[in-house]
Design a protein around this motif. Structure first.
Motif, PDB file in Angstrom:
ATOM      1  N   ILE A  20       0.836  -1.198   0.000  1.00  0.00           N
ATOM      2  CA  ILE A  20       0.000   0.000   0.000  1.00  0.00           C
ATOM      3  C   ILE A  20       0.869   1.245   0.000  1.00  0.00           C
ATOM      4  O   ILE A  20       0.552   2.248  -0.646  1.00  0.00           O
ATOM      5  CB  ILE A  20      -0.939   0.006   1.211  1.00  0.00           C
ATOM      6  N   ILE A  21       1.995   1.166   0.737  1.00  0.00           N
ATOM      7  CA  ILE A  21       2.855   2.347   0.800  1.00  0.00           C
ATOM      8  C   ILE A  21       3.422   2.668  -0.573  1.00  0.00           C
ATOM      9  O   ILE A  21       3.444   3.824  -1.003  1.00  0.00           O
ATOM     10  CB  ILE A  21       3.984   2.137   1.804  1.00  0.00           C
ATOM     11  N   SER A  22       3.920   1.647  -1.249  1.00  0.00           N
ATOM     12  CA  SER A  22       4.437   1.925  -2.591  1.00  0.00           C
ATOM     13  C   SER A  22       3.325   2.401  -3.505  1.00  0.00           C
ATOM     14  O   SER A  22       3.539   3.276  -4.348  1.00  0.00           O
ATOM     15  CB  SER A  22       5.088   0.674  -3.173  1.00  0.00           C
ATOM     16  N   GLY A  23       2.148   1.821  -3.333  1.00  0.00           N
ATOM     17  CA  GLY A  23       1.015   2.311  -4.114  1.00  0.00           C
ATOM     18  C   GLY A  23       0.736   3.778  -3.823  1.00  0.00           C
ATOM     19  O   GLY A  23       0.495   4.577  -4.727  1.00  0.00           O
ATOM     20  N   ALA A  24       0.788   4.130  -2.520  1.00  0.00           N
ATOM     21  CA  ALA A  24       0.570   5.533  -2.164  1.00  0.00           C
ATOM     22  C   ALA A  24       1.651   6.412  -2.769  1.00  0.00           C
ATOM     23  O   ALA A  24       1.386   7.530  -3.219  1.00  0.00           O
ATOM     24  CB  ALA A  24       0.561   5.690  -0.643  1.00  0.00           C
ATOM     25  N   GLY A  25       2.905   5.896  -2.788  1.00  0.00           N
ATOM     26  CA  GLY A  25       3.989   6.665  -3.395  1.00  0.00           C
ATOM     27  C   GLY A  25       3.739   6.931  -4.863  1.00  0.00           C
ATOM     28  O   GLY A  25       3.885   8.056  -5.354  1.00  0.00           O
ATOM     29  N   ILE A  26       3.336   5.890  -5.567  1.00  0.00           N
ATOM     30  CA  ILE A  26       3.015   6.074  -6.993  1.00  0.00           C
ATOM     31  C   ILE A  26       1.845   7.040  -7.125  1.00  0.00           C
ATOM     32  O   ILE A  26       1.814   7.910  -8.008  1.00  0.00           O
ATOM     33  CB  ILE A  26       2.695   4.721  -7.647  1.00  0.00           C
ATOM     34  N   GLY A  27       0.878   6.916  -6.196  1.00  0.00           N
ATOM     35  CA  GLY A  27      -0.259   7.832  -6.230  1.00  0.00           C
ATOM     36  C   GLY A  27       0.160   9.278  -6.082  1.00  0.00           C
ATOM     37  O   GLY A  27      -0.327  10.164  -6.782  1.00  0.00           O
ATOM     38  N   VAL A  28       1.090   9.523  -5.137  1.00  0.00           N
ATOM     39  CA  VAL A  28       1.559  10.904  -4.946  1.00  0.00           C
ATOM     40  C   VAL A  28       2.217  11.411  -6.229  1.00  0.00           C
ATOM     41  O   VAL A  28       1.994  12.545  -6.660  1.00  0.00           O
ATOM     42  CB  VAL A  28       2.533  10.982  -3.763  1.00  0.00           C
ATOM     43  N   LEU A  29       3.034  10.568  -6.857  1.00  0.00           N
ATOM     44  CA  LEU A  29       3.687  11.008  -8.095  1.00  0.00           C
ATOM     45  C   LEU A  29       2.658  11.297  -9.181  1.00  0.00           C
ATOM     46  O   LEU A  29       2.782  12.283  -9.925  1.00  0.00           O
ATOM     47  CB  LEU A  29       4.676   9.941  -8.567  1.00  0.00           C
ATOM     48  N   VAL A  30       1.634  10.449  -9.267  1.00  0.00           N
ATOM     49  CA  VAL A  30       0.588  10.688 -10.268  1.00  0.00           C
ATOM     50  C   VAL A  30      -0.120  12.002  -9.988  1.00  0.00           C
ATOM     51  O   VAL A  30      -0.381  12.811 -10.891  1.00  0.00           O
ATOM     52  CB  VAL A  30      -0.413   9.507 -10.274  1.00  0.00           C
ATOM     53  N   LEU A  31      -0.423  12.226  -8.688  1.00  0.00           N
ATOM     54  CA  LEU A  31      -1.089  13.477  -8.324  1.00  0.00           C
ATOM     55  C   LEU A  31      -0.240  14.682  -8.709  1.00  0.00           C
ATOM     56  O   LEU A  31      -0.763  15.691  -9.204  1.00  0.00           O
ATOM     57  CB  LEU A  31      -1.332  13.512  -6.810  1.00  0.00           C
ATOM     58  N   ILE A  32       1.087  14.553  -8.454  1.00  0.00           N
ATOM     59  CA  ILE A  32       1.969  15.659  -8.822  1.00  0.00           C
ATOM     60  C   ILE A  32       1.865  15.917 -10.323  1.00  0.00           C
ATOM     61  O   ILE A  32       1.760  17.064 -10.783  1.00  0.00           O
ATOM     62  CB  ILE A  32       3.418  15.356  -8.415  1.00  0.00           C
ATOM     63  N   GLY A  33       1.882  14.835 -11.101  1.00  0.00           N
ATOM     64  CA  GLY A  33       1.765  15.012 -12.537  1.00  0.00           C
ATOM     65  C   GLY A  33       0.458  15.678 -12.941  1.00  0.00           C
ATOM     66  O   GLY A  33       0.443  16.590 -13.779  1.00  0.00           O
ATOM     67  N   VAL A  34      -0.628  15.239 -12.294  1.00  0.00           N
ATOM     68  CA  VAL A  34      -1.940  15.808 -12.653  1.00  0.00           C
ATOM     69  C   VAL A  34      -1.973  17.294 -12.344  1.00  0.00           C
ATOM     70  O   VAL A  34      -2.391  18.117 -13.181  1.00  0.00           O
ATOM     71  CB  VAL A  34      -3.044  15.057 -11.873  1.00  0.00           C
ATOM     72  N   VAL A  35      -1.535  17.656 -11.129  1.00  0.00           N
ATOM     73  CA  VAL A  35      -1.611  19.081 -10.754  1.00  0.00           C
ATOM     74  C   VAL A  35      -0.699  19.909 -11.654  1.00  0.00           C
ATOM     75  O   VAL A  35      -1.032  21.029 -12.048  1.00  0.00           O
ATOM     76  CB  VAL A  35      -1.230  19.254  -9.270  1.00  0.00           C
ATOM     77  N   ALA A  36       0.476  19.337 -12.008  1.00  0.00           N
ATOM     78  CA  ALA A  36       1.376  20.081 -12.897  1.00  0.00           C
ATOM     79  C   ALA A  36       0.706  20.319 -14.252  1.00  0.00           C
ATOM     80  O   ALA A  36       0.815  21.401 -14.832  1.00  0.00           O
ATOM     81  CB  ALA A  36       2.681  19.313 -13.065  1.00  0.00           C
TER      82      ALA A  36
END
Lengths: 290, 643, 214
Positions: free
Chosen positions: B505-521
């Motif tokens: 789940i943690i790695s999933g959350a990490g990937i999620g954070v990166l995806v979120l960063i991409g979306v907001v950018a």
């Protein structure tokens, strides 16, 4: 399913909390104050603007607000609301919760240092000092709750609240101090000051504008909501959504009252305040242990 | 085993060729390391322990080498980081070609890697000590590469003395073990006098690893060495101390509780003192060296928690503690290696290690800056990178013990959690300072203003290490497959699969954070498309002539925290106050020497010197009297033994 | 209002004393502590006879009102407001307070006492008050702080008494109260005279009264 509804509530209602705080402060000062929805108008205005960047800055400056917002939205997925579980919940998620705020803070600090201005540097250095002290307090408080409820997940802890014991009250006070420190409220930092010698959070984002600043303001509102949801969850048992929403607004009123009746502490005193909150959390832990 | 021994042979041969012909050193290093990596990987993949035993006509010695999961796990960072450091060093040492003997430098480099591999593979006391000593000497010669400088020579001596003090304790330990068991082969050691052996191992291996207060050589030796050597020493060599401690623990049987508590105490103190001193430094490499002390403290904390779990019968605690510590060994090799290589690139480009003379390097050295940032985020233990994963495992173990165990165990474990949280916050502050003051803002001196990006041979290893940090952070469940057989050498590790399930789940959350960063950018890019995006100067409150010297300095940034920990740091301040009413020039200097060095070692060594200098009359230089001493001693011994 | 709540509030007042340097607020905090301790016999589970009510009222008045009043008067005459430069800083004091609290809980479990009526918290809270009172005496300079430390110690002993003695003995209680009353009265007078003579009430400078030269 309910869990995602709660995330929706947070995303929509978070700016309202700041409006309630500002309204409470205005009422104390005898004014009418801003409209409750002022932050929404501000966000809409900022999102419509262009941007101006300093020549000293680089991509780090542009990445700061984005990374901060992403981190706090991820933290939102871990906090349960109104007694039902969060979408992301696992043993030890309280560690991830605390460290996501650490990630947000790290990027805000390096974005501040990127401007090459002594104002931002000043705010950044104070911010890391307070954060280094506030994190252990948060962990102590959550550890006391974990020991009491036997669960290592925020959803498990907040699902087993029994507020009649003094332990929960002590932890709630400690969490309130952490909330005030992390969200740059009086008595730790004054969100309305614009004197560089007294700013902490305000000055770190001094050079941002336009959509970046909108992300920062929105991220700050979400951070207030997330920590507030944690505090409300500790104080309020049960699964009543309406009651929890009312409690969030009541928390905003409480923060407004605190801001109106207290002065900002001297910077040398803030570590003492945080260690005092840590003492309360430690007392709660000792009481739980026996 | 053949592959591993072949790797060692290639390294040694390549080193000799480099010494003789002054070419081919780096190539042999990389080749040997790649062969070694394949061999170690094979041991971990098949899970089979390979060994080889040859007789050796040294008393009590035998050429007994074995590669089990623990050894193979430590071989991974040894060979991996050495290969990358060799590639980096090829370009880093180029300015000295012709002025210094690079052949000798590469000879010692290859010898260092080979000896580290032998330390990890050796299963005989004599072989182990020989390899250990070769490692110490090879690294000493590497540290004193720039021996024309006084500070490098002083650092070299400090290092030599410290490592030999530690080796003395190891010698005592092996003698004790040999006397108990009649042989110095590891497979013949039983658990007699375990407490004394543990203490001797703690001090002996602790000197190499860098426990407080045995760490005083680290902040001297690591900055003095060339940067690829610093990376190797900090990333891998100090871990051989950890390996030694773990190996001795496997030989000593079930641990009593005080071992776990001792290691937890040593770990917490080392970590806290290390990071507080790191905050106070202005030399970039000294800052990184103190940070190594901190991370060794965290590793030791994990080992202590593991031992505690073993002694109190909590298998989940044991497995998680050891898993976290072992993963942190690899993680620290990755990100500390990366950070030292980055610091070397900065030194190479600007000629200075003093962060107060740097600044704004991100625009001149973009690749170095990105990799340094990745290293800084990873070492602060922030998600989604690898530092968070190993710290999370240690946290999880401590929490599980703290929540379910009896109060006597739970209270100190929860104190450990609070300590770890404080240390994490301080580490984030320290590396925000390091990255921010060096790479961001405006250049504070001409050195920084004329910096240039590092060449491809220096950038490549840094990028690889940064990707390694990201990979372990985002793909962390895969590490369990490697960790479980290694942990099971120390304690039964089947519970690890279940207990470490949150990693997915943690790695999933990490990937999620990166995806979120991409979306907001992307959202921001859409918003700003077609709108005016201007450039101006930083808001300077209307000052007419802002200069780069007006930026916040590193010491100012760290000042609130160093002020808070002032009793611990013992900072000396020299300030000449202004007299009179009008502004005038004045100076303020602060100096933070190492506390244990000033308060503990210097007085003790001073006393020893004062005492021993009374015996100086024995060294009169008269050859005849010296021969008389020898003859008299021989006579006395003969009479004593034969009567 | 149950016993545990009162005891926790007592601990909180002690922590506030450790972390505060303002003498006026410290005196008021000790007064609040006195009031809480006045409540103690009422919630400790003893039979609520008239004697117990009298005891509680007397204790509350003496400890909660009289002592603070006397100390405030001494403070006003001595013209000090703050404890500046104590031997141990406020931050470290709070940390030591937490350690003392933990130690009291650990020691409380190990003391071979008959099981106290009421709550398991009584003995640890009493021990922590004694330890924190001692710490206040050791770590502060001003004479008023030392009197406060002494009062906190007496409060701790009182809590201990309530916990261990099964039945409130009026004589014992009166004896303790008289002892404290005399101490505070005398100390109040002494503080007044010290400050009049020397213009300060720093106890560490009393060492200047030595006859012989070091």
């Amino acid at each position: 399913m309910m869990a995602f509804v709660h995330i929706l509530f947070a995303l929509v209602l978070a700016p309202l909390l700041l409006g309630v705080i500002n309204r409470t402060k205005a009422l104390f000062a005898g004014r009418n104050g801003q409209p409750l929805l002022q932050l929404y108008y501000d966000l809409a205005k900022l999102l419509r603007k262009g941007a101006v960047y300093s020549r000293t800055t680089s991509w780090v400056f542009r990445a700061g607000p984005i990374a901060g917002l992403a981190a706090v939205v991820a933290a939102l997925a871990i906090v349960p609301f109104a007694g039902t579980g969060a979408p992301v919940s696992f043993a030890g998620d309280l560690v991830l919760f605390a460290y996501l705020f650490g990630l947000m803070r790290f990027f805000t600090v390096i974005a501040a240092l990127d401007t090459g201005s002594s104002f931002e540097g000043m705010g950044a250095s104070r911010e890391v000092q307070f954060a280094a002290l506030a994190e252990p307090v948060l962990f102590l408080a959550l550890a006391a709750l974990a020991r009491r409820t036997g669960s290592l997940s925020l959803s498990g802890i907040l699902g087993a609240v029994t507020p009649s014991e003094p332990v929960w009250a002590l932890v709630a006070v400690a969490l309130l101090v952490v909330l005030l420190a992390e969200n740059a409220r009086i008595p730790v930092d004054d969100p309305n000051t614009h004197l560089e010698l007294t700013m902490i959070h305000e000055v770190m984002v001094l050079d941002h504008g336009g959509p970046d600043f909108a992300f920062i303001l929105y991220g700050a509102a979400l951070k207030l909501w997330v920590l507030g949801a944690l505090l409300v969850g500790v104080v309020l048992p049960g699964e009543n959504i309406l009651l929890s929403l009312v409690a969030m607004l009541a928390l905003a009123v409480v923060v407004g009252v605190i801001e109106s009746t207290m002065a900002r502490l001297r910077l040398l005193r803030v570590p003492q305040l945080l260690v005092g909150a840590g003492a309360l959390a430690a007392l709660a832990l000792i009481l739980v242990m026996r | 085993m053949n592959l591993l021994l072949a790797a060692v042979a290639i390294l040694v041969a390549g080193g000799v060729v480099a010494l003789w012909r002054d070419r081919g050193g780096p190539v042999a290093a990389v080749a040997g390391c790649v062969v070694g990596l394949v061999g170690a990987g094979r041991v971990l993949w098949t899970g089979a322990t390979v060994s080889l035993r040859l007789p050796w006509n040294v008393p009590f010695g035998s050429f007994y080498v074995e590669a089990d999961a623990l050894s193979a796990f430590f071989l991974l960072p040894i060979f991996g980081l050495s290969a990358l450091a060799a590639i980096y060093g090829g370009e880093y040492l180029a300015p000295w070609r012709g002025k210094k003997s690079l052949g000798a430098a590469w000879f010692f480099f290859n010898l260092l890697v080979a000896s580290m591999a032998m330390v990890v593979l050796a299963r005989n006391g004599v072989l182990f000590l020989v390899a250990w000593e070769v490692m110490a000497l090879a690294s000493f010669f590497l540290v004193t590469f720039e021996d024309e400088r006084d500070d490098v020579r002083a650092a070299g001596w400090t290092y030599l003395v410290a490592t030999h003090l530690g080796t003395a304790f190891l010698l005592a330990m092996f003698i004790l073990l040999g006397r108990e068991n009649g042989s110095l082969d590891f497979n013949r050691f039983t658990a007699g006098k375990a407490g004394l052996v543990f203490v001797l191992a703690l001090i002996g291996f602790g000197t190499k690893a860098g426990f407080w207060p045995l760490h005083v050589w680290l902040p001297e030796a690591h900055p003095a060495a060339p940067s690829h050597v610093s990376a190797l020493m900090s990333g891998v060599m100090i871990k051989t101390g950890i390996y030694g401690l773990l190996r001795v623990l496997t030989l000593l049987g079930p641990p009593p509780a005080w071992w776990g508590w001792t290691l937890i105490g040593v770990g917490l103190v080392s970590a806290l003192v290390g990071i507080v001193f790191a905050l106070a430094q202005r030399d970039l490499k000294r800052l990184l060296a103190y940070s190594s002390v901190e991370n060794i403290g965290i590793i030791t904390l994990g080992i202590g928690i593991g031992l505690l779990g073993m002694s109190t019968g909590l298998p989940v605690l044991a497995a998680l503690g050891f898993a976290g510590a072992l993963l942190h060994v690899v993680n620290h090799a990755l990100f500390k290696g990366l950070l030292f290589l980055g610091a070397g690139a900065v030194l190479h480009a600007t000629g200075t290690r003093d962060i107060e003379h740097l600044g704004g390097l991100l625009k001149k050295m973009p690749a170095t800056a990105v990799t340094f940032l990745v290293g800084a985020i990873a070492i602060s233990g922030l998600p989604p990178l690898n530092g968070f994963i190993s710290e999370f495992l240690i946290y999880l173990g401590a929490f599980k013990g703290g929540v379910s165990a009896s109060a006597a165990i739970a209270v100190p474990l929860l104190a450990v959690i609070t300590g770890l949280a404080l240390i994490g916050g301080l580490a984030a502050a320290c590396f925000a300072k390091a990255f921010g003051v060096v790479f961001l803002g405006e250049p504070r001196s001409d050195h920084a203003a004329h910096a240039h990006e590092a060449g491809p041979a220096m950038r490549g290893p840094m990028l690889l290490l940064a990707s390694g940090c990201a990979a372990i952070g985002l793909l962390s469940p895969l590490t369990l497959g490697v960790l479980t057989p290694v942990v099971s050498v120390l304690t039964p590790a089947d519970v690890l699969w279940e207990a470490a399930r949150p990693l997915t789940i943690i790695s999933g959350a990490g990937i999620g954070v990166l995806v979120l960063i991409g979306v907001v950018a992307l959202v921001r890019r859409r918003l700003l498309a077609g709108r005016s995006v201007g450039e101006t100067v930083t808001w300077d409150c209307g000052y007419a002539a802002p200069t780069a010297r007006m930026q916040y300095t590193g010491s100012s940034f760290a000042q609130p925290l160093t002020e808070l920990f002032r009793p611990l740091l013992g900072t000396r301040k020299k300030f000449t106050p202004l007299a009179g009413y009008f502004p005038a020039p004045t100076t303020l200097t602060t100096d933070t020497p190492d506390v244990s060095r000033e308060r503990v070692y210097r007085p003790v060594f001073g006393l020893v010197e004062a005492g021993l200098s009374r015996l100086r009359w024995l060294q009169h230089g008269n050859v005849q009297l010296y021969v008389l001493y020898i003859a008299l001693t021989l006579l006395v011994l003969l009479v004593w033994k034969l009567s | 209002m149950n016993l545990e709540l009162v005891l926790i509030l007592v601990v909180l007042t002690n922590l506030k004393l450790l972390g505060s340097s303002r003498l006026g607020s410290s005196i008021r905090t000790v007064g609040v502590q006195g009031l809480l301790l006045g409540l103690l016999p009422l919630v400790a589970g003893h039979d609520l006879t008239a004697r117990v009510w009298l005891l509680a009222a007397g204790g509350a008045v003496i400890k909660g009102v009289m002592f603070p009043w006397m100390l405030m008067r001494a403070l006003r005459d001595a013209e000090v407001r703050r404890e500046v430069e104590p031997f141990v800083g406020m931050l470290t004091s709070i940390l030591i307070g937490i350690v003392a609290l933990g130690a009291s809980f650990w020691l409380g479990h190990r003391l071979p006492l008959p099981r106290p009526a009421g709550s398991l918290l009584l003995v640890p809270v009493a021990l922590s008050a004694i330890l924190m009172g001692l710490f206040l005496i050791v770590s502060r300079r001003k004479a008023v702080s030392q009197v406060l430390g002494f009062l906190v110690m007496e409060n701790g002993i009182y809590v201990f008494g309530v916990g261990v003695v099964q039945e409130t003995s009026l004589l014992v209680e009166l004896g303790v109260l008289l002892d404290v009353f005399v101490a505070v009265f005398v100390m109040g007078i002494i503080i007044f005279h010290i400050s009049r003579e020397f213009d300060h009430i720093d106890t560490d400078r009393l060492s200047m009264l030595r006859d012989w030269k070091p």
